[in-house]
Write a protein that holds these residues in place. Structure first.
Motif, short mmCIF file in Angstrom:
data_model
loop_
_atom_site.label_atom_id
_atom_site.label_comp_id
_atom_site.label_asym_id
_atom_site.label_seq_id
_atom_site.Cartn_x
_atom_site.Cartn_y
_atom_site.Cartn_z
N ASN A 1 0.79 -1.23 0.00
CA ASN A 1 0.00 0.00 0.00
C ASN A 1 0.83 1.28 0.00
N ARG A 2 2.09 1.22 0.47
CA ARG A 2 2.86 2.45 0.61
C ARG A 2 4.30 2.36 0.07
N GLY A 3 4.69 1.24 -0.51
CA GLY A 3 6.01 1.14 -1.13
C GLY A 3 5.97 1.70 -2.53
N ARG A 4 6.43 2.93 -2.72
CA ARG A 4 6.18 3.65 -3.97
C ARG A 4 6.76 2.95 -5.22
N PRO A 5 7.96 2.37 -5.19
CA PRO A 5 8.43 1.67 -6.40
C PRO A 5 7.54 0.47 -6.75
N TYR A 6 6.98 -0.19 -5.74
CA TYR A 6 6.03 -1.27 -6.01
C TYR A 6 4.75 -0.71 -6.62
N LEU A 7 4.27 0.38 -6.05
CA LEU A 7 3.00 0.96 -6.48
C LEU A 7 3.04 1.51 -7.90
N PHE A 8 4.22 1.96 -8.35
CA PHE A 8 4.29 2.69 -9.61
C PHE A 8 5.22 2.06 -10.64
N SER A 9 5.56 0.78 -10.46
CA SER A 9 6.43 0.09 -11.44
C SER A 9 5.70 -1.11 -12.02
N THR A 10 5.79 -1.28 -13.33
CA THR A 10 5.20 -2.45 -13.97
C THR A 10 5.83 -3.72 -13.43
N ALA A 11 5.02 -4.76 -13.30
CA ALA A 11 5.49 -6.03 -12.74
C ALA A 11 6.56 -6.65 -13.62
N HIS A 12 7.38 -7.51 -13.00
CA HIS A 12 8.36 -8.28 -13.76
C HIS A 12 7.68 -9.06 -14.89
N PRO A 13 8.34 -9.20 -16.03
CA PRO A 13 7.84 -10.14 -17.03
C PRO A 13 7.70 -11.53 -16.41
N PRO A 14 6.67 -12.28 -16.76
CA PRO A 14 6.47 -13.59 -16.14
C PRO A 14 7.64 -14.53 -16.31
N MET A 15 8.38 -14.40 -17.40
CA MET A 15 9.54 -15.28 -17.60
C MET A 15 10.61 -15.03 -16.53
N VAL A 16 10.69 -13.80 -16.01
CA VAL A 16 11.64 -13.51 -14.93
C VAL A 16 11.26 -14.28 -13.68
N ALA A 17 9.98 -14.22 -13.31
CA ALA A 17 9.53 -14.93 -12.11
C ALA A 17 9.72 -16.44 -12.26
N ALA A 18 9.40 -16.98 -13.42
CA ALA A 18 9.55 -18.42 -13.64
C ALA A 18 11.01 -18.84 -13.59
N ALA A 19 11.88 -18.03 -14.18
CA ALA A 19 13.32 -18.33 -14.14
C ALA A 19 13.84 -18.31 -12.71
N LEU A 20 13.33 -17.39 -11.91
CA LEU A 20 13.77 -17.29 -10.51
C LEU A 20 13.31 -18.50 -9.69
N ILE A 21 12.12 -18.98 -9.96
CA ILE A 21 11.66 -20.19 -9.27
C ILE A 21 12.57 -21.36 -9.62
N ALA A 22 12.95 -21.47 -10.88
CA ALA A 22 13.87 -22.54 -11.29
C ALA A 22 15.23 -22.37 -10.64
N ALA A 23 15.69 -21.12 -10.52
CA ALA A 23 16.98 -20.87 -9.85
C ALA A 23 16.92 -21.27 -8.38
N LEU A 24 15.81 -20.98 -7.72
CA LEU A 24 15.63 -21.42 -6.33
C LEU A 24 15.66 -22.94 -6.23
N ASP A 25 15.06 -23.61 -7.19
CA ASP A 25 15.11 -25.08 -7.20
C ASP A 25 16.54 -25.58 -7.23
N VAL A 26 17.37 -24.97 -8.07
CA VAL A 26 18.78 -25.37 -8.15
C VAL A 26 19.48 -25.12 -6.82
N MET A 27 19.28 -23.93 -6.25
CA MET A 27 19.95 -23.58 -5.00
C MET A 27 19.57 -24.53 -3.87
N GLU A 28 18.31 -24.93 -3.83
CA GLU A 28 17.83 -25.75 -2.73
C GLU A 28 18.16 -27.23 -2.88
N ASN A 29 18.39 -27.67 -4.12
CA ASN A 29 18.53 -29.10 -4.37
C ASN A 29 19.88 -29.54 -4.92
#
Length: 396
Positions: free
Chosen positions: A267-295
């Motif tokens: 509600n009050r973090g201005r860069p969150y409030l006024f910045s377009t969301a990450h492209p979905p491929m960025v979020a998906a790539a990060l989930i895959a990177a977390l998988d590598v780090m954890e496993n």
């Protein structure tokens, strides 16, 4: 264009050149790795934050391709307007579990996470107490806030000086809230914050703690969970910043903490409030990177094997690595002109390592910052070591 503006800009650039502070970026022509091609030349790359080599890991790349096929290349809106996709929610849930916190909010970058969070959690009735070597994004976030923070007023403590921190806490008890903020790993020196003592002092004097774990993410703690994990301080650090653009190999930053903190920042973090969301491929790539780090422990093992070898080899050769405790390995030079000259000479030898000069570090404290990673082979580091020796001998 305005002639006066152009003249002023030209004068400022010339001043930077005269002071040996002027920089021109080189162009990376291949995927990030231990050896790359830049400006048409193959070099050993000692300037990348790609600690674990995940920027071009096949699982991470495949996840990005699959996300493009499913969601396209853009989110289409700011997140609260309609740009939040299920993949963004999944990433935040995974990160919260990874960090052992109630919630995580992802920002477009680590810089925007700091500049959005710090002003949102303090007011003009509060004070921010900061380590003098904190990252520029912390400093800018602090400046955007309404809280008291100035070094001249006694709110900045000498680097890692816990006695000084305690004195500031004793002298600031009239403020409504007191936030202690520190890097987890300091980005230009490579040393680790004394986080257990900071937390103990915060608890003793009823302050709260924010730690910027940009260079601890993927490097310290269980599976690279950061400095809170490294020191087993789960539940005792109020706000944790992590980066998604270094060890995780993609882009972005996040804030980990309580559910109510996340709700407030939405509600009050201005860069969150006024910045377009990450492209979905960025979020998906990060989930895959977390998988590598954890496993897969192998990337982190290679990172630390290479780090230990590189530091020992530099120290044995007589270079001053400034007491670094992490992969960030500075080679102290001092004079800005000498550091720039050393950078150019290393480039000629086939090694890309940056001279770090004022204002990134203090005047007269220039160094060559090197970054061994899991992507380097032993041959890469041997090659770089010999180049450092030749350049040192040539430049005296």
């Amino acid at each position: 264009m305005n002639a006066r503006l152009q003249s002023w800009l030209g004068d400022q650039i010339q001043t930077l050149k005269d002071q040996n502070l002027y920089k021109v970026p080189k162009i990376l022509e291949t995927a990030a790795g231990g050896r790359v091609r830049m400006n048409g030349k193959e070099v050993v790359n000692l300037a990348s934050n790609n600690y674990l080599g995940l920027a071009n890991h096949p699982n991470v790349v495949a996840a990005a391709h699959e996300a493009i096929d499913r969601w396209g290349v853009g989110a289409g809106a700011v997140r609260w307007i309609g740009g939040t996709m299920s993949v963004h929610e999944e990433l935040e849930e995974r990160l919260a579990k990874f960090k052992h916190t109630e919630a995580v909010l992802v920002f477009t970058g680590g810089f925007t996470a700091n500049s959005g969070t710090i002003p949102a959690v303090v007011t003009d009735k509060d004070v921010i107490i900061s380590d003098e070597l904190n990252h520029a994004s912390i400093i800018d976030g602090v400046r955007l806030s309404a809280a008291k923070y100035k070094k001249s007023e006694g709110y900045v403590y000498p680097h890692k000086d816990m006695e000084a921190l305690e004195k500031i806490l004793q002298n600031t008890q009239s403020f409504e809230k007191r936030m202690i903020i520190t890097d987890g790993v300091f980005s230009m020196d490579g040393d680790i914050a004394p986080l257990p003592t900071i937390v103990e002092l915060a608890e003793k004097y009823d302050a709260f703690v924010m730690v910027d774990d940009a260079h601890a993410s993927g490097v310290l703690g269980k599976n690279g969970a950061g400095s809170t994990s490294h020191f087993n301080l789960y539940g005792r650090v109020d706000i944790q910043l992590g980066t998604l653009s270094k060890a995780l190999g993609v882009v972005g930053g996040y804030i980990a903490g309580s559910a109510v903190l996340k709700d407030w920042l939405i509600n009050r973090g201005r860069p969150y409030l006024f910045s377009t969301a990450h492209p979905p491929m960025v979020a998906a790539a990060l989930i895959a990177a977390l998988d590598v780090m954890e496993n897969d422990p192998e990337p982190m093992r290679r990172l630390w094997d290479n780090t230990r070898w590189w530091k020992a080899a530099l120290n044995e050769a007589g270079f001053d690595t400034m007491g670094s405790e992490t992969p960030i390995t500075p080679v102290y030079v001092g004079d800005e002109g000498k550091a720039q000259e050393m950078e150019r000479a290393l480039w000629e030898e086939g090694v890309y390592a940056l001279a770090i000069v004022f204002p990134t570090v203090g005047r007269g404290k220039a160094r060559i910052r090197t970054m061994p990673s899991a992507a380097h082979t032993q041959a890469d580091l041997e090659f770089a070591l010999q180049a450092f020796k030749r350049v040192r001998d040539r430049l005296s």
